[in-house]
Design an enzyme around this catalytic site. Structure first.
Site, PDB file in Angstrom:
ATOM      1  N   SER A 123      27.002 -11.393  42.232  1.00  0.00           N
ATOM      2  CA  SER A 123      26.767 -10.365  41.207  1.00  0.00           C
ATOM      3  C   SER A 123      25.280 -10.116  41.026  1.00  0.00           C
ATOM      4  O   SER A 123      24.875  -9.033  40.630  1.00  0.00           O
ATOM      5  CB  SER A 123      27.402 -10.770  39.875  1.00  0.00           C
ATOM      6  OG  SER A 123      26.860 -11.987  39.431  1.00  0.00           O
ATOM      7  N   ASP A 172      34.496 -16.088  42.200  1.00  0.00           N
ATOM      8  CA  ASP A 172      34.056 -16.124  40.813  1.00  0.00           C
ATOM      9  C   ASP A 172      34.461 -17.485  40.226  1.00  0.00           C
ATOM     10  O   ASP A 172      35.633 -17.867  40.324  1.00  0.00           O
ATOM     11  CB  ASP A 172      34.763 -14.982  40.065  1.00  0.00           C
ATOM     12  CG  ASP A 172      34.261 -14.814  38.644  1.00  0.00           C
ATOM     13  OD1 ASP A 172      33.657 -15.761  38.103  1.00  0.00           O
ATOM     14  OD2 ASP A 172      34.479 -13.721  38.090  1.00  0.00           O
ATOM     15  N   SER A 224      18.636 -24.350  29.338  1.00  0.00           N
ATOM     16  CA  SER A 224      17.377 -23.631  29.189  1.00  0.00           C
ATOM     17  C   SER A 224      16.656 -24.091  27.924  1.00  0.00           C
ATOM     18  O   SER A 224      17.300 -24.471  26.930  1.00  0.00           O
ATOM     19  CB  SER A 224      17.705 -22.138  29.075  1.00  0.00           C
ATOM     20  OG  SER A 224      16.628 -21.442  28.522  1.00  0.00           O
ATOM     21  N   TYR A 227      22.789 -14.916  25.085  1.00  0.00           N
ATOM     22  CA  TYR A 227      22.563 -15.717  26.298  1.00  0.00           C
ATOM     23  C   TYR A 227      22.268 -17.176  25.922  1.00  0.00           C
ATOM     24  O   TYR A 227      22.895 -18.113  26.429  1.00  0.00           O
ATOM     25  CB  TYR A 227      21.393 -15.140  27.119  1.00  0.00           C
ATOM     26  CG  TYR A 227      20.818 -16.145  28.083  1.00  0.00           C
ATOM     27  CD1 TYR A 227      21.517 -16.497  29.232  1.00  0.00           C
ATOM     28  CD2 TYR A 227      19.600 -16.778  27.819  1.00  0.00           C
ATOM     29  CE1 TYR A 227      21.003 -17.459  30.104  1.00  0.00           C
ATOM     30  CE2 TYR A 227      19.091 -17.734  28.679  1.00  0.00           C
ATOM     31  CZ  TYR A 227      19.794 -18.073  29.818  1.00  0.00           C
ATOM     32  OH  TYR A 227      19.296 -19.040  30.656  1.00  0.00           O
ATOM     33  N   LYS A 233      24.371 -20.954  26.443  1.00  0.00           N
ATOM     34  CA  LYS A 233      23.823 -22.216  26.983  1.00  0.00           C
ATOM     35  C   LYS A 233      24.089 -23.358  26.002  1.00  0.00           C
ATOM     36  O   LYS A 233      24.514 -24.444  26.399  1.00  0.00           O
ATOM     37  CB  LYS A 233      22.324 -22.073  27.261  1.00  0.00           C
ATOM     38  CG  LYS A 233      22.004 -21.142  28.427  1.00  0.00           C
ATOM     39  CD  LYS A 233      22.361 -21.787  29.751  1.00  0.00           C
ATOM     40  CE  LYS A 233      22.525 -20.797  30.873  1.00  0.00           C
ATOM     41  NZ  LYS A 233      23.093 -21.350  32.102  1.00  0.00           N
ATOM     42  N   PHE A 242      12.168 -24.770  31.591  1.00  0.00           N
ATOM     43  CA  PHE A 242      11.181 -23.947  30.892  1.00  0.00           C
ATOM     44  C   PHE A 242      11.056 -22.626  31.675  1.00  0.00           C
ATOM     45  O   PHE A 242      12.063 -21.976  31.870  1.00  0.00           O
ATOM     46  CB  PHE A 242       9.914 -24.768  30.605  1.00  0.00           C
ATOM     47  CG  PHE A 242      10.179 -25.657  29.395  1.00  0.00           C
ATOM     48  CD1 PHE A 242      11.072 -26.731  29.492  1.00  0.00           C
ATOM     49  CD2 PHE A 242       9.672 -25.346  28.149  1.00  0.00           C
ATOM     50  CE1 PHE A 242      11.422 -27.488  28.367  1.00  0.00           C
ATOM     51  CE2 PHE A 242      10.008 -26.092  27.022  1.00  0.00           C
ATOM     52  CZ  PHE A 242      10.886 -27.164  27.136  1.00  0.00           C
TER      53      PHE A 242
END
Ligand code: UDP
Length: 333
Positions: free
Chosen positions: A34, A58, A124, A148, A152, A177
């Site tokens: 994707s 997927d 993240s 988003y 996470k 980071f």
């Protein structure tokens, strides 16, 4: 050892495949293409002179995952596959929650079915929200500012519960980071479609004159020169962190969290200046208003990863700028 790498043709995934093959792991990639290109496979093969197995699928698709785990005897999984554009996640929260959460849930379900219980997960630094103190340590409070980031953080929580319920399941959460740079061969790197959201991909497009000028989002932050400060880490250093995490996940139980950063903060202007100097190019820029949701400064305390994973970032900002430029020049030849 055979490692399943989900999202293995993406920016960080592809560099991690290179590191894995160089260390003689067997690599199986699952990627739905994707936000990546099939040509990356040949580039990985060219760099390493080794082969990998590829499934276009997927990770949300339980049947396809089940087939892959039946065909391959997977020892451990590194799970990169996810949507990652912050702005898009604000516009399309359902898409982000569906893709990023369901994929991990299905993956864990099928891993358990096939008695594969070692997982390294791509998280993240966004899970630290707006940190009250710097540098950021793993035990800082967690919060998020966009869908988003929430995917996470929610995934981290899901993985924690899976580990609590099943002591044989072990997970390493890696909180990245700001990954930039590219492979030194100039074959692998980050090349987003359209107008990039992130700083280095934008600078790269300006450097090759695909875009006229960089917009710097604010110069009135409480930082060394007023522009935002981040902990930029070379993607090859980051990839190597995954190999150390694999060693660890194979020898521990439960869930463990590590920051992968350099511990150094550079401002936007410092990055621009370093890029100009090392590549001998001019990056025209304009100072514009702050970007909504941005924080002034964010950098890691990476000592836990150094102590427990025996890993630290070694590449400099200059190497990150040089490799990024070489990659984008090669793409635009
Ligand atoms: N930034 C900028 N112009 C851009 C993109 C980013 O000035 O076109 C700044 C941004 O405000 C932040 C830094 O560069 O201070 C890093 O932004 P990026 O989006 O790369 O990473 P993140 O904000 O997610 O840490």
């Amino acid at each position: 050892m055979k490692i399943l790498v989900t999202g293995g043709l993406g920016f960080i995934g592809s560099h991690t495949c290179v590191s894995l093959l160089e260390e003689n792991y067997e690599v199986v990639v699952v990627d739905k293409l994707s936000n990546s290109d099939i040509s990356v496979i040949d580039k990985i093969k060219k760099i390493t002179n080794k082969n990998l197995k590829f499934y276009q699928a997927d990770v949300c698709n339980e049947e396809e995952l089940d087939k892959i785990f039946s065909n391959e005897k997977i020892d451990a999984v590194i799970h990169f596959a996810a949507y990652k554009a912050v702005g898009e996640s604000v516009e399309k929260p359902i898409l982000y929650y569906e893709n990023n959460l369901i994929s991990t849930i299905k993956l864990c379900k099928i891993m358990k079915k096939h008695h594969c219980n070692k997982l390294v997960y791509s998280s993240s630094a966004t899970v630290y929200g707006s940190p009250k103190e710097l540098p950021i340590k793993e035990d800082f409070p967690l919060s998020t500012t966009n869908p988003y980031g929430t995917t996470k953080l929610m995934t981290e929580r899901i993985l924690k519960d899976i580990c609590l319920a099943d002591p044989t399941f072990s997970v390493i959460i890696l909180r990245y980071f700001n990954p930039i740079g590219a492979h030194e061969s100039a074959l692998l790197g980050e090349d987003p479609n359209g107008i990039p959201n992130n700083l280095m991909p934008y600078i790269m497009k300006v450097a090759v004159k695909k875009l006229d000028s960089l917009n710097i989002f604010g110069n009135d932050y409480d930082t060394k020169d007023g522009t935002g400060v981040r902990d930029y880490i070379h993607v090859v250093d980051l990839a190597n962190g995954h190999l150390k995490a694999l060693d660890k996940v194979n020898n521990t139980e439960g869930i463990n969290y590590y920051n992968l950063g350099t511990g150094k903060g550079y401002s936007v202007l410092e990055v621009v200046k370093a890029f100009e100097k090392v590549n001998n190019v001019i990056i025209p820029y304009t100072i514009v208003a702050r970007r909504k949701g941005d924080i002034a400064a964010c950098y890691a305390d990476p000592t836990k990863a150094k102590k427990e994973l025996n890993w630290e970032a070694v590449k400099t900002l200059e190497e990150m700028c040089k490799d990024s430029y070489n990659f984008v020049k090669n793409q635009n030849k």
